[in-house]
Design a protein around this motif. Structure first.
Motif, PDB file in Angstrom:
ATOM      1  N   LEU A 196       0.781  -1.231   0.000  1.00  0.00           N
ATOM      2  CA  LEU A 196       0.000   0.000   0.000  1.00  0.00           C
ATOM      3  C   LEU A 196       0.817   1.287   0.000  1.00  0.00           C
ATOM      4  O   LEU A 196       0.410   2.278  -0.616  1.00  0.00           O
ATOM      5  N   ALA A 197       1.925   1.294   0.709  1.00  0.00           N
ATOM      6  CA  ALA A 197       2.621   2.555   0.975  1.00  0.00           C
ATOM      7  C   ALA A 197       3.993   2.588   0.317  1.00  0.00           C
ATOM      8  O   ALA A 197       4.778   1.657   0.476  1.00  0.00           O
ATOM      9  N   SER A 198       4.278   3.674  -0.405  1.00  0.00           N
ATOM     10  CA  SER A 198       5.627   3.865  -0.927  1.00  0.00           C
ATOM     11  C   SER A 198       6.505   4.549   0.110  1.00  0.00           C
ATOM     12  O   SER A 198       7.735   4.414   0.090  1.00  0.00           O
ATOM     13  N   HIS A 199       5.875   5.278   1.039  1.00  0.00           N
ATOM     14  CA  HIS A 199       6.608   5.968   2.095  1.00  0.00           C
ATOM     15  C   HIS A 199       6.260   5.334   3.428  1.00  0.00           C
ATOM     16  O   HIS A 199       5.086   5.062   3.703  1.00  0.00           O
ATOM     17  N   ILE A 200       7.281   5.081   4.257  1.00  0.00           N
ATOM     18  CA  ILE A 200       7.004   4.487   5.556  1.00  0.00           C
ATOM     19  C   ILE A 200       7.748   5.216   6.664  1.00  0.00           C
ATOM     20  O   ILE A 200       8.778   5.848   6.441  1.00  0.00           O
ATOM     21  N   PHE A 214       9.894   3.131   0.840  1.00  0.00           N
ATOM     22  CA  PHE A 214       9.800   1.758   1.327  1.00  0.00           C
ATOM     23  C   PHE A 214      10.931   0.893   0.786  1.00  0.00           C
ATOM     24  O   PHE A 214      11.533   0.111   1.505  1.00  0.00           O
ATOM     25  N   ARG A 215      11.229   1.044  -0.500  1.00  0.00           N
ATOM     26  CA  ARG A 215      12.248   0.168  -1.110  1.00  0.00           C
ATOM     27  C   ARG A 215      13.613   0.380  -0.488  1.00  0.00           C
ATOM     28  O   ARG A 215      14.364  -0.566  -0.266  1.00  0.00           O
ATOM     29  N   ALA A 216      13.943   1.647  -0.164  1.00  0.00           N
ATOM     30  CA  ALA A 216      15.247   1.933   0.438  1.00  0.00           C
ATOM     31  C   ALA A 216      15.339   1.323   1.835  1.00  0.00           C
ATOM     32  O   ALA A 216      16.370   0.757   2.211  1.00  0.00           O
ATOM     33  N   ILE A 217      14.255   1.425   2.605  1.00  0.00           N
ATOM     34  CA  ILE A 217      14.283   0.876   3.959  1.00  0.00           C
ATOM     35  C   ILE A 217      14.255  -0.641   3.920  1.00  0.00           C
ATOM     36  O   ILE A 217      14.910  -1.318   4.724  1.00  0.00           O
ATOM     37  N   ARG A 218      13.537  -1.198   2.969  1.00  0.00           N
ATOM     38  CA  ARG A 218      13.539  -2.655   2.820  1.00  0.00           C
ATOM     39  C   ARG A 218      14.954  -3.147   2.497  1.00  0.00           C
ATOM     40  O   ARG A 218      15.379  -4.195   2.948  1.00  0.00           O
ATOM     41  N   ARG A 219      15.700  -2.336   1.705  1.00  0.00           N
ATOM     42  CA  ARG A 219      17.073  -2.695   1.391  1.00  0.00           C
ATOM     43  C   ARG A 219      17.935  -2.698   2.648  1.00  0.00           C
ATOM     44  O   ARG A 219      18.788  -3.559   2.832  1.00  0.00           O
TER      45      ARG A 219
END
Length: 303
Positions: A196-200, A214-219
């Motif tokens: 749902l969210a691109s920003h977390i 989200f992708r950067a933090i998932r990394r």
């Protein structure tokens, strides 16, 4: 376009610190508030909704303080994690009552619109006490939407929903975000936030652990050191090969097998089966020892 702002916000209950020095801005679109259970997510949402004062710091919506500001309630819709509906009312009666509390010109029409948005027309004349957990979640969502607010605060909104209900609610949240609403929803489930969210915003033990795409933090979560338990037909021989490769910072021989701290996750997961094959060592078990949300988030806090 509404913006929620927390500036150095703390909240404590006696000697217990629930939220500690948190600052963040929540703008239009969908923002995920991610963290393990007990991290302080509900406390933050209640302060953003104006239902709980900060012990220190400021919580504002478009520059106006949220605490003791009844006008704010016209602009905010809240879905709390706890049950807040009256079991003896029907779904329709509950939403009409909420419309009347907001002093809407046509409570009946507003209730019909909100109930339709959450696809609960089929159950609107049943008492809430006979609803399933997922149905109660949706009727709470209708109560938050009845006055058509520009800001939505959703605390674990998918709890108790079956897969179909979850998909319906996710679609609704996406549509409302596309309209320019500011939507914050909390979850302790990584996959919900990812969909749902691109920003977390990540909260751990009341502290702000991470913020951003989200992708950067998932990394960051993926690239952190990983601890694995490995059992094989020759642990000593395997340990020597892993140490020589350099993809692990430590290798310990224990009664349960090898405990390995891999600092290069991608290389290690590629290298381990290769080196085992070359050394003619059979792998019996390879299992992560630190995959709980608490361990993942704690790594982010320590950065």
């Amino acid at each position: 376009m509404s913006v929620l702002r927390l500036e150095n916000v703390s909240r404590w209950y006696g000697n217990v610190v629930a939220v500690n020095g948190v600052s963040m801005d929540i703008g239009p679109g969908v923002t995920g508030l991610l963290g393990p259970n007990g991290a302080g997510k509900s406390t933050i949402i209640h302060m953003m909704g104006g239902f709980l004062p900060p012990s220190s710091g400021t919580v504002e919506l478009d520059g106006a303080p949220l605490w003791q500001n009844p006008e704010i309630y016209r602009h905010v819709g809240l879905v709390p994690e706890r049950e807040t509906a009256y079991d003896f009312l029907t779904g329709k009666q509950f939403i009409v009552a909420m419309a009347k509390l907001h002093k809407l010109a046509d409570p009946g029409a507003a209730a019909r619109r909100a109930i339709s948005q959450v696809e609960m027309e089929y159950a609107q004349d049943r008492t809430i006490g006979n609803y399933s957990k997922g149905m109660k979640q949706r009727i709470k969502m209708a109560s938050a939407l009845v006055h058509d607010p520009p800001v939505l605060l959703l605390d674990e909104p998918f709890n108790g929903m079956d897969p179909r209900q979850r998909i319906q609610l996710m679609d609704l949240i996406r549509r409302m975000a596309a309209e320019g609403r500011t939507i914050l929803f909390s979850s302790h489930i990584l996959e919900e936030v990812e969909r749902l969210a691109s920003h977390i915003e990540v909260i751990v033990a009341g502290r702000h652990a991470a913020s951003g795409d989200f992708r950067a933090i998932r990394r960051l979560m993926t690239d952190r050191p990983h601890i694995f338990l490995v059992r094989s037909t020759d642990d000593r021989k395997l340990a020597a090969a892993i140490i020589a490769d350099g993809s692990a910072s430590s290798v310990q021989l224990t009664e349960k097998g090898l405990q390995i701290e891999a600092t290069d996750f991608q290389r290690f997961t590629w290298f381990l089966p290769q080196v085992a094959r070359d050394a003619k060592v059979r792998l019996w078990e390879v299992s992560p020892a630190d995959e709980s949300l608490e361990s993942v988030f704690s790594y982010l806090v320590a950065r």
